[in-house]
Design a protein around this motif. Sequence first.
Motif, PDB file in Angstrom:
ATOM      1  N   ALA A   1       0.825  -1.206   0.000  1.00 36.07           N
ATOM      2  CA  ALA A   1       0.000   0.000   0.000  1.00 36.07           C
ATOM      3  C   ALA A   1       0.861   1.259   0.000  1.00 36.07           C
ATOM      4  O   ALA A   1       0.562   2.237  -0.702  1.00 36.07           O
ATOM      5  CB  ALA A   1      -0.930  -0.005   1.216  1.00 36.07           C
ATOM      6  N   ALA A   2       1.934   1.261   0.797  1.00 38.91           N
ATOM      7  CA  ALA A   2       2.803   2.435   0.872  1.00 38.91           C
ATOM      8  C   ALA A   2       3.441   2.734  -0.480  1.00 38.91           C
ATOM      9  O   ALA A   2       3.562   3.893  -0.887  1.00 38.91           O
ATOM     10  CB  ALA A   2       3.886   2.217   1.934  1.00 38.91           C
ATOM     11  N   THR A   3       3.843   1.687  -1.197  1.00 42.96           N
ATOM     12  CA  THR A   3       4.470   1.891  -2.508  1.00 42.96           C
ATOM     13  C   THR A   3       3.480   2.475  -3.506  1.00 42.96           C
ATOM     14  O   THR A   3       3.803   3.409  -4.256  1.00 42.96           O
ATOM     15  CB  THR A   3       5.035   0.571  -3.039  1.00 42.96           C
ATOM     16  N   LEU A   4       2.257   1.958  -3.509  1.00 43.21           N
ATOM     17  CA  LEU A   4       1.235   2.464  -4.432  1.00 43.21           C
ATOM     18  C   LEU A   4       0.857   3.908  -4.105  1.00 43.21           C
ATOM     19  O   LEU A   4       0.704   4.748  -4.998  1.00 43.21           O
ATOM     20  CB  LEU A   4      -0.007   1.569  -4.382  1.00 43.21           C
ATOM     21  N   LEU A   5       0.713   4.220  -2.827  1.00 46.11           N
ATOM     22  CA  LEU A   5       0.393   5.595  -2.429  1.00 46.11           C
ATOM     23  C   LEU A   5       1.541   6.553  -2.759  1.00 46.11           C
ATOM     24  O   LEU A   5       1.310   7.722  -3.092  1.00 46.11           O
ATOM     25  CB  LEU A   5       0.074   5.651  -0.936  1.00 46.11           C
ATOM     26  N   SER A   6       2.776   6.057  -2.670  1.00 44.41           N
ATOM     27  CA  SER A   6       3.932   6.892  -3.003  1.00 44.41           C
ATOM     28  C   SER A   6       3.946   7.254  -4.483  1.00 44.41           C
ATOM     29  O   SER A   6       4.385   8.347  -4.868  1.00 44.41           O
ATOM     30  CB  SER A   6       5.229   6.170  -2.638  1.00 44.41           C
TER      31      SER A   6
END
Length: 523
Positions: free
Chosen positions: A377-382
């Motif tokens: 999730a963090a990678t996609l939001l980044s």
Amino acid sequence: MITGISRFGLGIWFLPVYGLITMLIGWKSRRRFTTAGEYLNASHALPLPIVIIAYLASNCGALEIVGLSAMAAHYGALAFHFYLIGAIPGMIFLSLWMMPVYLHNGITSVPEYQMVRYGPRMRLLNACVTACIMLLLSGISLYAMAQVLTVTVGITFEWGILCCASIVIVYVFLGGIRATIYNELFQFFVIVAGLLPLALRSFHFLHLPGPSDVSQNLHLWHGMQAFAPQARMDGFGVVAGLGFVLGFGYWCTDFVMMQRAFAARTENDARQVPLWAGFGKLFFSLLVVVPGLAALHVLPQTAEHYDRTLPRMMTVLYSPWLQGLGLTALAASLMSSLASNVSAFAALWTEDIYRTTICKNRDDRHYLRMGHFAVLAATLLSLSASYLNFLFRDLMEHIQLIFSVFAAPFWAVFLLGMLTRRTNERGAILGFLLGSSFSFAHSVLVSREWLHYGSTMTANFHSAVYAFTIAAIAAWLMSPREHVAAAGRLQWNTVTVSRTNAYLVLLAALLLIACVWFNVRWF
């Protein structure tokens, strides 16, 4: 794109080989994690040399390599202030005064301190805001890497961020915090190898005659006024804003930095980490700032895209195979920053938000799965956050805006909690909200040109001081006139002095002397 790649010759193979090695390290770090804590944290598990390099490498990302070279091209030698005033004093303060309080109470993160000192609501607020900061910083790393690939290889912005995110997500997902730290060791040496030749070649241009405005840019303190909001930088903004508020606040409370320091096996080792890393910061200041200063001679049209200064310098001063190595070094620095923030977000979300508030009392396997999900999730939001950087002229202006709005008021209530027993959870929360709201409103007024400063950076420094002051005053006034019984052991006391040995004092003194020498050298 093919033309852009062909000019590197055999040097282009440095980049795919680097990508394969990082993923291999992630695979080798993969183990049968039984708890979320093993996957997300490495507290008291690693030897001192590894922790020092990881601590330094995790800070040498987009903010360090691309952002400060852009600052040097934009502001000249004033960029050294981000090291000499914005880093070294805060690192010394952390080692001698802050770390003993953390370690004496068995605290391994800032949200945990907020929980013990203030209460669960303050911990949740701190964790949520810090998680948002991690996503914004991850977006900055992706944006910077995509800009580097655009300048050097010629691929589009979208493909650039996808390539970088794909590599990082593989090794962080597989190996968690251990894969991130061990990759930081490898990335550190790649960064030095790729940037050192550029810094050595750039030194030559600093001694060439040039226009008076270029020569003036080589001075650090000369001609700087004590208080001058209309100047590019003034003494008040640099010392109070960058040094005390932003610098001390970052080094003493940043989740990623503290996560690395707490990975050291012993208390004495943990306190040595920021001091030894401080010497590394001084060395890195030359690797990053000197090419930016040389760009004033080599790249006369740098002002169009300050964030592209370093890759453009490589295309001018490097041979084809060195360009490949330099590109790999930039990729290493930016992926290091991205991986650090992604793993930090996963730890914050899982341990300080999800486990404590949303879903309590589940087995560790459940939280381990949530940790893996948080990495994705963090990678996609980044990826989404990376597009915000198109709104800013250079990365450092964006970064300092983030810290002035969110980090400065948090540092105020954190420091107040260390200094006084009076401040309680209600006062701390209201103080943070008022300080942050003022800083945001101040930034809007500046962007609308209703308030005028000599530069965006000066506006950010002054805004940080005002946010800190308002947050501290509000937190004090809105707390009841009574002592918080649990606060005594969470403040500075004789424990701080008694646990500081002569070796730590000597290291701190040598680091401070080196910092003063750099100030005199660039006066």
